[in-house]
Each structure stands twice: as C-alpha cells, then as structure tokens.
Design a protein around this motif. Structure first.
Motif, mmCIF file in Angstrom:
data_model
loop_
_atom_site.group_PDB
_atom_site.id
_atom_site.type_symbol
_atom_site.label_atom_id
_atom_site.label_comp_id
_atom_site.label_asym_id
_atom_site.label_seq_id
_atom_site.Cartn_x
_atom_site.Cartn_y
_atom_site.Cartn_z
ATOM 1 N N ASP A 13 0.819 -1.218 0.000
ATOM 2 C CA ASP A 13 0.000 0.000 0.000
ATOM 3 C C ASP A 13 0.853 1.268 0.000
ATOM 4 O O ASP A 13 0.557 2.232 0.700
ATOM 5 C CB ASP A 13 -0.954 0.018 1.196
ATOM 6 N N GLY A 14 1.935 1.249 -0.748
ATOM 7 C CA GLY A 14 2.799 2.418 -0.866
ATOM 8 C C GLY A 14 3.834 2.588 0.231
ATOM 9 O O GLY A 14 4.630 3.509 0.180
ATOM 10 N N ASN A 15 3.831 1.724 1.232
ATOM 11 C CA ASN A 15 4.818 1.778 2.318
ATOM 12 C C ASN A 15 5.789 0.619 2.203
ATOM 13 O O ASN A 15 5.369 -0.510 1.959
ATOM 14 C CB ASN A 15 4.138 1.704 3.693
ATOM 15 N N VAL A 30 9.563 -4.218 10.270
ATOM 16 C CA VAL A 30 9.815 -2.791 10.442
ATOM 17 C C VAL A 30 8.969 -2.063 9.401
ATOM 18 O O VAL A 30 9.213 -2.174 8.206
ATOM 19 C CB VAL A 30 11.305 -2.434 10.238
ATOM 20 N N ASP A 31 7.966 -1.334 9.847
ATOM 21 C CA ASP A 31 7.095 -0.540 8.975
ATOM 22 C C ASP A 31 7.651 0.878 8.952
ATOM 23 O O ASP A 31 7.636 1.566 9.975
ATOM 24 C CB ASP A 31 5.668 -0.565 9.520
ATOM 25 N N VAL A 32 8.118 1.325 7.790
ATOM 26 C CA VAL A 32 8.787 2.630 7.715
ATOM 27 C C VAL A 32 7.871 3.775 8.122
ATOM 28 O O VAL A 32 8.352 4.815 8.565
ATOM 29 C CB VAL A 32 9.386 2.911 6.319
#
Length: 67
Positions: A13-15, A30-32
């Motif tokens: 979804d763009g991340n 790790v979600d930026v």
C-alpha cells in the motif's frame, strides 16, 4: 540487542515493509511509516553483521536504537 543476520523488504500500500532477522532466529517487521526519516536513514545504512537494539511487540519493531 543482537546482530542483523538477514533483511528483506517489499512494498505494501505504498509503504516499504522490512523484515529483519536478528541472531539467525526470529524475524521482525519494520514498517517505515512508524519511524521518522532520520531513523530510517540510519536503519537502511545497516549491513548484515551490524549490531542493533530493537524493541518489539507481536514481532513488530516499535522502537530502534541504532549505532
């Protein structure tokens, strides 16, 4: 605290989502979008074999202390 032994990433979804392996055992996500750009610059400069400290909740990294 441990040694980074593997790292992979993908886009959702763009991340960008990173999965890191510490000490050759568990994988952590790790979600930026949860970290500021300064922290992420430090994170993406890490190499396999580097030592880092992470705090996790349900296999998700919620805080990082980087060298």
């Amino acid at each position: 605290t441990g040694i980074l032994t593997d790292l992979t990433s993908y886009v959702l979804d763009g991340n960008t989502i990173y999965w890191i392996q510490i000490n050759g055992s568990e994988w952590y996500m790790v979600d930026v979008s949860l970290f500021d750009s300064s922290q992420m610059r430090q994170f993406i400069s890490l190499s396999i074999g580097d030592t880092l400290t992470i705090f996790v909740q349900d296999f998700n990294v919620i805080e990082m202390n980087l060298p």
